[in-house]
Design an enzyme around this catalytic site. Structure first.
Site, short mmCIF file in Angstrom:
data_model
loop_
_atom_site.label_atom_id
_atom_site.label_comp_id
_atom_site.label_asym_id
_atom_site.label_seq_id
_atom_site.Cartn_x
_atom_site.Cartn_y
_atom_site.Cartn_z
N SER A 5 40.06 -5.82 -124.66
CA SER A 5 41.28 -5.05 -124.49
C SER A 5 41.49 -4.83 -123.00
CB SER A 5 41.14 -3.71 -125.21
OG SER A 5 42.01 -2.76 -124.64
N LYS A 40 36.10 -2.69 -126.16
CA LYS A 40 36.60 -3.44 -127.30
C LYS A 40 36.16 -4.90 -127.33
CE LYS A 40 39.03 -2.22 -130.17
NZ LYS A 40 40.46 -1.89 -130.18
N THR A 71 34.72 -4.52 -155.28
CA THR A 71 36.00 -4.64 -155.97
C THR A 71 36.80 -3.41 -155.51
OG1 THR A 71 35.29 -3.37 -157.90
CG2 THR A 71 35.00 -5.76 -158.02
N HIS A 72 38.09 -3.58 -155.37
CA HIS A 72 38.95 -2.50 -154.84
C HIS A 72 38.45 -2.00 -153.49
CE1 HIS A 72 40.42 -2.25 -159.03
NE2 HIS A 72 39.13 -2.36 -159.34
#
Ligand code: ARG
Length: 451
Positions: A274, A280, A152-153
């Site tokens: 990338s 990446k 949560t959060h």
């Protein structure tokens, strides 16, 4: 087709401004089905001979084949799909074609076509949503016991399983499908016979037309049937919400795929590199889904805004209903397809997931529940565990290593069991909670429902 009273040609700019054929060609199978049903009713009302009807039907089917084969030449001069098809028909079969528009207007025609389009879009989105649910379900089954933190959060909260987390999205999609079915029921009503706005002085058997087109019934107010586009707005809302659900899932995956989380790996087929940074591997599909959801919401707002100031009945503003509709349907269709494929080949890193859930702090609530079971009121238990957390933090040790008896004599020497992750999940056995047994039960229930 409406130039009888005009002496000047429409300006080029007006033609370019007003044409809709560049996008409403998508309505062609529905326009043709509607015209055949309408012509059959004309024949039954003795407005067409059997021979004329059969010329119309054959001609329209031929036009359908030509459009499907890419051989049909659409003309901007003829504005929209309705006039393109009617003109081609009349060109093909002569006088009988010119009778087709009796007791009909493009206004009831376009309302019929878009209802049929929405209906078939709903059917296809329903089945694509089921495929996506199945992909989620099979990952949920594979990872029914894979423990990870629930947040949560975006702060680690309590332990759950990946199975439980993935099933949350199966539930959301399940409700989206209910909304789609509900919307389908409400829109499956035939407007043909409403004419331009006030019906027609020539009576055709509206129910027979509706039945031939697979509608559940006929509209009961000609002005409403011509003027409203609530069925499109409703569909665009349902699609926006479905998109929002996909977008939230995308966000979870983006986090899970980051080095910081390290919970999930997407296949090479569903990631991109990338051009600059060779290391990446980017979750572009997830980012695109998140980004495209903005378009879905925008399309809904565009339509509502176009509708809100319109006097009854038809106004040309209503032509602006189509691009948002087609865009949302096509965007979401692809999103559902690519997400189902991507999820099927996604891998979860069981060790990393578990490691993230390993911190005994995630079981602080369980420790408070332990005190509650010893008769401590929850607020007091919460406070005591809070103090324990602070003390552990202060001593730079984990919560399970703390001598809890120094915090309160309510803590016994049996707290060790509280910090067992498997045990903590097992204890979450209330319906809807993530115990393995519950999750497996839910998986079976969903399997039966999606079969
Ligand atoms: N292309 C038009 C639309 O999509 C069809 C209806 C035209 N009706 C009219 N009265 N101009 O709205």
């Amino acid at each position: 087709m409406w130039k009888g009273r005009f002496t000047q040609q429409t300006a080029d700019l007006v033609q370019r401004y007003g044409e809709s054929i560049s996008y409403d060609w998508r309505l062609f199978p529905h326009d043709i089905a509607g015209s055949i049903a309408h012509a059959r009713a004309q024949m039954h009302a003795d407005l067409l001979t059997e021979d004329e009807f059969s010329q119309i039907e054959t001609g329209l089917r031929e036009i359908q084949r030509e459009i499907e084969a890419g051989e049909f030449e659409f003309s901007t001069e003829l504005e929209d799909i309705h006039m393109n098809i009617e003109a081609a028909l009349t060109q093909k079969i002569g006088p009988a074609g010119a009778k087709l528009h009796t007791a009909r207007s493009r206004n009831d025609q376009v309302a019929t076509d878009t209802r049929l389009y929405c209906r078939s879009a709903i059917d296809s989105i329903l089945s694509l949503s089921t495929e996506l649910q199945k992909a989620l379900l099979s990952q949920a089954e594979h990872h029914a016991a894979t423990i990870l933190p629930g947040y949560t959060h975006l702060q680690r909260g309590q332990p759950v399983t990946a199975g439980h987390h993935l099933l949350a999205y199966v539930e959301m999609l399940g409700r989206d499908k209910q909304r789609l079915r509900d919307c389908r029921k409400r829109l499956n009503v035939c407007p043909l016979g409403s004419g331009a706005l006030a019906g027609s002085t020539i009576n055709l058997d509206r129910s027979a037309i509706a039945q031939e087109l697979g509608f559940d019934g006929i509209s009961t107010n000609s002005m409403d049937a011509i003027a409203d586009r609530d069925y499109i707005a409703e569909l665009l809302f349902v699609l926006s919400l479905l998109g929002a659900h996909l977008s939230r899932f995308s966000e979870d995956l983006i986090l899970w795929c980051s080095t910081e989380f390290g919970f999930a790996t997407l296949s090479d087929k569903h990631t991109t590199g990338s051009s600059l940074m060779p290391q990446k591997k980017n979750p572009d599909v997830c980012e695109l889904t998140r980004g495209k959801t903005g378009r879905l919401v925008g399309n809904l707002i565009a339509l509502l805004t176009a509708l809100k100031g319109l006097p009854l009945t038809y106004n040309r503003d209503l032509q602006e209903d189509k691009e948002p509709l087609f865009d949302s349907v096509e965007t979401l269709t692809l999103a559902l397809e690519v997400n189902a494929e991507m999820i099927s080949s996604m891998g979860l890193n069981i060790e990393n997931c578990r490691k993230a859930a390993q911190d005994p702090l995630l079981l602080a609530t369980d420790l408070a529940d332990y005190l509650v079971r010893k008769g401590v009121p929850f607020r007091d238990a919460h406070d005591l565990v809070g103090k324990a957390v602070a003390s552990a933090e202060e001593q730079n040790i984990t919560l399970d290593a703390l001598d809890l008896s120094l915090i309160s004599e309510k803590f016994g020497d049996d707290t060790e069991a509280v910090f067992n992750l498997e045990g903590a999940l097992k204890a979450r056995s209330n319906p809807g909670s993530p115990s393995l047994e519950n999750v497996l039960g839910e998986i079976q229930r969903w399997k039966a429902e999606l079969a």
